[in-house]
Enzyme design. Structure first.
Site, PDB file in Angstrom:
ATOM      1  N   ASN B  74       0.880  -1.038   0.027  1.00  0.00           N
ATOM      2  CA  ASN B  74       0.009  -0.058  -0.103  1.00  0.00           C
ATOM      3  C   ASN B  74       0.828   1.321   0.134  1.00  0.00           C
ATOM      4  O   ASN B  74       2.009   1.195   0.583  1.00  0.00           O
ATOM      5  CB  ASN B  74      -0.936   0.011   1.193  1.00  0.00           C
ATOM      6  CG  ASN B  74      -0.447   0.383   2.392  1.00  0.00           C
ATOM      7  OD1 ASN B  74      -0.330   1.910   2.755  1.00  0.00           O
ATOM      8  ND2 ASN B  74       0.372  -0.353   3.142  1.00  0.00           N
ATOM      9  N   CYS B 135       5.379   3.959   9.750  1.00  0.00           N
ATOM     10  CA  CYS B 135       4.843   4.161   8.303  1.00  0.00           C
ATOM     11  C   CYS B 135       6.113   4.301   7.263  1.00  0.00           C
ATOM     12  O   CYS B 135       6.971   5.231   7.587  1.00  0.00           O
ATOM     13  CB  CYS B 135       3.939   5.444   8.289  1.00  0.00           C
ATOM     14  SG  CYS B 135       2.672   5.243   7.064  1.00  0.00           S
ATOM     15  N   ASN B 200       5.624  -3.620  11.310  1.00  0.00           N
ATOM     16  CA  ASN B 200       4.904  -2.533  10.342  1.00  0.00           C
ATOM     17  C   ASN B 200       5.225  -3.093   9.176  1.00  0.00           C
ATOM     18  O   ASN B 200       5.786  -4.176   8.760  1.00  0.00           O
ATOM     19  CB  ASN B 200       5.361  -1.081  10.604  1.00  0.00           C
ATOM     20  CG  ASN B 200       4.332  -0.227  10.201  1.00  0.00           C
ATOM     21  OD1 ASN B 200       3.497  -0.434   9.098  1.00  0.00           O
ATOM     22  ND2 ASN B 200       4.045   0.843  10.810  1.00  0.00           N
TER      23      ASN B 200
END
Lengths: 400, 413
Positions: B74, B135, B200
């Site tokens: 993503n 992130c 993550n």
């Protein structure tokens, strides 16, 4: 000497482990899957297939049995081609639909060896068990008995023959399910704790209504409707039953067999006779073949194994040679050689006494006796709903 | 029925399955629907001072044969909804689902911002916070997300800011985009974190659109690296979790994630040290409904092992994770082919011949028509390759045949 059905092999043999995993992994796990709606018992098909894919076979079997106590035999006898498999979305993609029946058999057949019916159906104790008499030992009564026993009630099945199963044991084409395997499922189900009384014919409900809190009728349909009688002439269900249970049945000398009828029973019995090696087997249907009520896929399967189909012909007479059936005469004046004539034009419904007595508040019914003759899976679903009604009616009664 | 409820830093969760901070936890409506279906907890999509704007398109996948979404990536960012709306929804969720766990994920900049948001979410009633230091695209280009996760000193500092005002547990989410996961993990402990969550997503480029000569996913005429996740990353996650679990200087619990799709994955993550599990990609693929077989399958597993509570499973395999130098070199296995099961594909032969140690032979078809290979047992090194390529279950087994009874290792010989 062995029963004839043993000569017929399984058309959908049990999956090996890898084959089951591969097929289960092919399932898309649709949301609001059409196969669930197509199943009369509403089995959560995508869930049990996913559980197989994740190697939780017991979980898969539990999911199946949660909706259908006869999940094993239904997996083998259901016309999946017109039910779940027929509704699979892959049919729209031009791909092979998922073999749901074979996966369902894989899960239940394996899990029956490690889980007991008491565990699967969560049998509980009941401080005020009801006593229920169930007449007929076929799928409707078996389902109802299991679900009642699971709630701790006392179920007693009355069966007029010597073994349980009804048409599920005596009337299924051998290439789908044989008598012994049907009995294995029945024995497993009986493990939950059900009384069985065989070789007892119930002609009136009155004595049972005195002794039991409720009566359930699951006697199915009556004997074959017969056009003619005599040597060489059989009713279809009787012949199928003999193929499955009578080791003395002799068909080797039969060269020509004719089956009158157009439904699934006619196709089944003709198909079995062809698989048993009879050289000429013909189904004779009085109207156009396109109007036959039997499933298209079964007709095609039978044709592939050599069964011939003729439409627009009715039986007008038979001829015998030295007392043995030798020819039949049809409405178009043709004379067809025939040593075995099978009548597959339906079953009667002859038990008027029980029909009348069934209109009683403590009498319940399901299966072919009340629906006129459908599939095993329909009998199971109806029995499930009837048991729910029974349980609700008892819980509404306040003990004084 | 085994008990699936678990205690995580004093937070009681009805089962160990949480939704990870991601598109499935974007809105209050989604989280409530998930709780209705049976999820134990949820980490809300990361809150920021002001909502970001996302690009279109956002996701790409790697399929393996006909198996879809073996790996997923993503380039979506954190919450694109107003902070006030998110805070209201968080509070609302807890009122309707007091027994489910709700964690607020946070990504802010200055000390004032961090401490202010901490006070606000605590007032809102969430059970804990997760600090997003992971992130791997977008935010890190502005010094947030994985940029923090890659700077242990900064990670510690921010964690300490939050700890100063916290009354609820702080989970630090770690990025795998580091060369040694223990560094940021120690930094989290030093900063006062109550727990860590990992992994993550992994920095990745999914492929190239060969018609347009642009990496995928394509945004107009260009692309960028994104975060890789899904079943493909599970082995990377398991390694990092196990490293942290076996480190005596990291005594805090782990919330494990990275490709969990089945109950076995969940059990494996717990066995290597995860106390709770977070799931994202599997939900994006199949929906919240997968929670049914996750919990049923895990219950069945615990029952089969006679474990009454899922907490008994946590860390069961950690002590068996050793350094290479401590492995027993006298352990030896030999491949054995079951001739009754062999289907004659001869894949074991060619993989061993070309790709490993040339220990399997086949017949010359001119002399012997049998297609069943055989293992040269005194040459077999016991590498497992043939067992891995063989398509028939239980056809090739690796049979133990020790070199000597005593243990011998590289470190101790």
């Amino acid at each position: 000497m062995s029963v004839l059905e043993k000569q017929i092999s399984d058309h959908k043999p049990l999956y090996g482990q890898q084959a089951a995993l591969d097929e289960a992994n092919r399932c898309l796990y649709c949301y609001d899957a059409p196969c669930i709606t197509a199943c009369p018992t509403g089995i959560d098909v995508p869930l049990f297939i996913r559980q197989i894919a994740h190697r939780d076979i017991k979980g898969a079997a539990q999911t199946i049995w949660n909706s259908n106590p006869l999940g094993y035999s239904c997996a083998r006898v259901c016309p999946v081609e017109v039910l779940c498999v027929g509704s699979c979305v892959y049919n729209h993609a031009g791909e092979e639909p998922i073999q749901i029946g074979k996966l369902q058999r894989f899960a239940t057949e394996n899990a029956m060896t490690t889980l007991s019916a008491k565990q699967v159906f969560h049998k509980r104790e009941n401080t005020h068990p009801k006593r229920v008499a169930l007449i007929g030992g076929g799928p409707a009564s078996l389902t109802a008995a299991v679900l009642l026993a699971a709630q701790g009630h006392k179920a007693t099945i009355f069966e007029k023959t010597s073994s349980l199963g009804g048409l599920n044991a005596l009337g299924i084409a051998p290439y789908k399910l044989q008598f012994d395997d049907a009995q294995k499922e029945i024995d497993w189900l009986l493990g939950i704790g059900i009384n069985v009384k065989t070789n007892i014919n119930i002609s009136s409900l009155k004595p049972l209504l005195d002794e039991y809190d409720a009566v359930f009728i699951g006697i199915g349909l009556g004997p074959d409707t017969r056009l003619l009688r005599g040597q060489g002439i059989w009713g279809a269900t009787h012949l199928i039953e003999s193929i499955k249970t009578d080791p003395t049945l002799e068909l080797r000398r039969i060269k020509h067999a004719c089956v009158i009828g157009g439904g699934n029973t006619a196709i089944d019995v003709a198909h079995e006779l062809a698989l048993l090696g009879l050289k000429h087997v013909t189904v004779l249907y009085r109207k156009d073949l396109s109007l036959m009520s039997g499933y298209e896929h079964e007709r095609l399967n039978a044709q592939q194994d050599g069964v011939q189909f003729r439409g627009h012909c009715e039986l007008v007479g038979v001829r015998r040679t030295q007392g043995q059936l030798s020819e039949i005469i049809l409405s178009d004046d043709s004379v067809v050689p025939c040593q075995l004539l099978v009548s597959a034009i339906g079953q009667s419904h002859d038990d008027d006494t029980l029909k009348r007595e069934s209109e009683h508040p403590r009498v319940w019914k399901a299966g072919d006796f009340s629906n006129g003759g459908k599939e095993v899976v329909n009998a199971v679903q109806e029995a499930k709903l009837i048991v729910q009604h029974m349980l609700e009616s008892w819980s509404n009664t306040c003990p004084i | 029925m085994p008990n699936l409820s678990i205690d995580f830093c004093g937070i009681k969760s009805p089962n160990p399955f949480w939704l990870a901070s991601a598109p499935p936890t974007n809105t209050g409506d989604q989280v409530k629907r998930a709780f209705d279906e049976g999820w134990g907890g949820a980490v809300f999509k990361t809150l920021a001072a002001s909502p970001i704007t996302n690009v279109s398109s956002r996701f790409a996948a790697v399929n393996l044969g006909s198996q879809r979404i073996m790996g997923f990536n993503n380039i979506e960012l954190i919450s694109d909804r107003p902070l006030e709306l998110n805070l209201r929804e968080l509070s609302d969720i807890k009122k309707q689902f007091p027994k489910n766990v709700l964690i607020a994920s946070l990504m802010f900049e200055s000390k004032e911002q961090w401490q202010d948001i901490m006070r606000r979410v605590q007032d809102g009633g969430v059970d804990g916070v997760e600090l997003n230091f992971g992130c791997p695209h977008g935010m890190c280009e502005r010094g947030m997300g994985s940029a923090v996760g890659q700077e242990p000193a900064l990670l510690s500092k921010i964690t300490r800011w939050v700890r100063e005002v916290s009354t609820i547990p702080i989970i630090v989410k770690l990025t795998p985009n580091v060369s040694d996961i223990l560094e940021p993990a120690h930094a989290a402990v030093a900063g006062g974190a109550h727990a860590v969550s990992l992994i993550n997503t992994i920095k990745s480029i999914m492929g190239v659109d060969l018609e347009r000569m642009v990496p995928i996913p394509v945004v107009s005429d260009a692309s960028t690296n994104g975060g890789y996740c899904g079943p493909a990353v599970k082995p990377i996650a398991l390694h990092m979790i196990a490293q942290i679990a076996r480190d005596p200087q990291i005594p805090i619990p782990i919330s494990g994630m990275g490709g969990i799709s089945t109950w076995q994955d969940a059990a494996e993550f717990m066995a290597l040290g995860s106390t709770t599990l977070q799931v994202c990609t599997a939900v994006m693929k199949d929906g919240f409904r997968i929670i049914r077989e996750l919990t049923q399958g895990l219950e069945g597993f615990l029952a089969s092992k006679n474990m009454d509570s899922v907490s008994q499973l946590v860390g069961q395999a950690v002590s068996a994770y050793k350094d290479w130098g401590d492995l027993d070199m006298n352990h030896h296995v030999i491949a054995r082919i079951d001739e009754s099961k062999c289907i004659g594909c001869q894949l074991c032969y060619i993989s061993c011949y070309d790709g490993s140690h040339q220990c399997i032979d086949i017949h010359d078809p001119k002399i012997n028509a049998s297609r069943i290979p055989w293992v040269k047992e005194d040459e077999c090194v016991g590498c497992n390759l043939c067992a891995l390529v063989c398509p028939v279950p239980d056809c090739i087994s690796m049979v133990e045949q020790r070199h000597a009874p005593e243990r011998k290792s590289w470190n101790n010989s």
